[in-house]
Scaffold this motif. Structure first.
Motif, short mmCIF file in Angstrom:
data_model
loop_
_atom_site.label_atom_id
_atom_site.label_comp_id
_atom_site.label_asym_id
_atom_site.label_seq_id
_atom_site.Cartn_x
_atom_site.Cartn_y
_atom_site.Cartn_z
N PHE A 29 14.78 46.39 59.52
CA PHE A 29 15.34 46.31 58.12
C PHE A 29 16.60 45.30 58.35
CE2 PHE A 29 15.49 47.59 53.89
CZ PHE A 29 16.96 48.20 53.59
N SER A 30 17.16 45.65 59.31
CA SER A 30 18.46 45.00 59.37
C SER A 30 18.37 43.63 59.67
CB SER A 30 19.37 45.56 60.57
OG SER A 30 18.51 45.50 61.73
N ASN A 31 17.35 43.02 59.88
CA ASN A 31 16.98 41.50 59.98
C ASN A 31 16.82 41.08 58.57
OD1 ASN A 31 17.49 41.52 62.68
ND2 ASN A 31 15.24 41.58 63.07
N ILE A 51 21.19 41.60 48.38
CA ILE A 51 22.30 42.20 49.23
C ILE A 51 21.92 41.74 50.40
CG2 ILE A 51 20.76 44.17 49.48
CD1 ILE A 51 23.48 45.83 49.89
N SER A 52 23.04 41.36 51.15
CA SER A 52 22.64 40.68 52.75
C SER A 52 22.40 41.78 53.55
CB SER A 52 24.15 40.02 53.16
OG SER A 52 25.24 40.96 53.09
N ARG A 53 21.99 41.18 54.78
CA ARG A 53 21.36 42.06 55.90
C ARG A 53 22.26 43.06 56.14
NH1 ARG A 53 20.02 37.71 60.23
NH2 ARG A 53 22.02 36.60 59.37
N GLY A 54 23.97 43.18 56.11
CA GLY A 54 24.79 44.12 56.84
C GLY A 54 25.37 44.68 55.37
N SER A 71 22.46 48.35 46.62
CA SER A 71 22.91 49.22 47.79
C SER A 71 21.73 49.18 48.92
CB SER A 71 23.45 50.33 47.35
OG SER A 71 22.73 51.38 46.81
N ARG A 72 21.91 49.39 49.92
CA ARG A 72 20.87 49.72 51.06
C ARG A 72 21.47 50.67 51.93
NH1 ARG A 72 19.73 44.05 53.78
NH2 ARG A 72 18.61 45.38 55.23
N ASP A 73 20.58 51.56 52.37
CA ASP A 73 20.74 52.63 53.55
C ASP A 73 19.76 52.22 54.47
OD1 ASP A 73 20.77 54.94 55.00
OD2 ASP A 73 20.76 56.38 53.12
N SER A 74 20.43 51.66 55.69
CA SER A 74 19.90 51.40 56.83
C SER A 74 19.39 52.55 57.61
CB SER A 74 20.78 50.50 57.92
OG SER A 74 21.38 49.41 57.23
N ALA A 75 19.86 53.67 57.33
CA ALA A 75 19.30 54.93 58.03
C ALA A 75 17.75 55.24 57.38
CB ALA A 75 20.18 55.84 58.08
N ALA A 98 11.88 40.97 50.65
CA ALA A 98 12.69 40.51 51.79
C ALA A 98 12.82 39.66 52.30
CB ALA A 98 11.96 41.49 52.85
N SER A 99 13.96 38.84 52.42
CA SER A 99 14.15 37.65 52.72
C SER A 99 14.96 37.56 54.25
CB SER A 99 14.86 36.66 51.96
OG SER A 99 15.05 35.45 52.45
N PRO A 100 14.62 36.46 55.21
CA PRO A 100 15.55 36.50 56.36
C PRO A 100 16.95 35.69 56.09
CG PRO A 100 13.73 34.82 56.51
CD PRO A 100 13.50 35.90 55.18
N SER A 101 16.89 35.17 54.98
CA SER A 101 18.31 34.52 54.43
C SER A 101 18.53 35.18 53.06
CB SER A 101 17.70 33.09 53.93
OG SER A 101 18.93 32.34 53.40
N PHE A 102 19.87 35.13 52.95
CA PHE A 102 20.45 35.62 51.71
C PHE A 102 20.35 34.81 50.52
CE2 PHE A 102 23.12 38.55 49.40
CZ PHE A 102 24.03 37.78 48.63
N ASP A 103 19.82 33.66 50.76
CA ASP A 103 19.21 32.62 49.77
C ASP A 103 17.94 32.82 49.48
OD1 ASP A 103 19.49 29.05 49.37
OD2 ASP A 103 18.58 30.68 48.27
N PHE A 104 17.51 33.42 48.28
CA PHE A 104 16.30 34.06 48.12
C PHE A 104 15.44 32.59 47.35
CE2 PHE A 104 15.50 38.44 48.97
CZ PHE A 104 16.63 38.91 49.29
N THR A 105 16.13 31.88 47.43
CA THR A 105 15.30 30.43 46.85
C THR A 105 14.67 29.66 48.18
OG1 THR A 105 17.19 28.91 47.06
CG2 THR A 105 16.94 30.20 44.86
#
Length: 121
Positions: A29-31, A51-54, A71-75, A98-105
């Protein structure tokens, strides 16, 4: 096997609130940056919030700024979309992605199956 499972949709009245959840499994998830999209009948799918990975960076399309919060809950490997002051024009199927990049385009690796939100006037 990667799964994104949305929940929390439903039929509400204008002015009401809803919180959508998207539970992720089978991926680190954190990736991934996470995003919420929606698609109304006859319209293209649009990115609403990301929302970004962190979790430090967030993006909102103008039409939902001030009303929707991501929002996101990593737990819990879960991303949320809190929606307030809902309007009939918010009626759509809502998807998480889910995207590896914050740029969803650029690239989206995974999609959820969608959850219907219907707002009556």
């Amino acid at each position: 096997q990667v799964q994104l499972v949305e929940s929390g949709g439903g039929l509400v009245q204008a002015g009401d609130s809803l919180r959508l959840s998207c539970a992720a499994s089978g991926l680190t998830f954190s990736n991934y940056a996470m995003g919420w999209f929606r698609q109304a009948p006859g319209k293209e799918r649009e990115l609403l919030a990301a929302i970004s990975r962190g979790g430090l960076n967030k993006y909102y399309v103008d039409s939902v700024k001030g009303r929707f919060t991501i929002s996101r809950d990593s737990a819990k490997n879960t991303v949320y979309l809190q929606m307030i002051s809902l309007k009939p024009e918010d009626t759509a199927v809502y998807y998480c992605a889910a995207s590896p990049s914050f740029d969803f385009t650029r690239r989206i690796d995974y999609w959820g199956q969608g959850t219907q939100v219907t707002v009556s006037s």
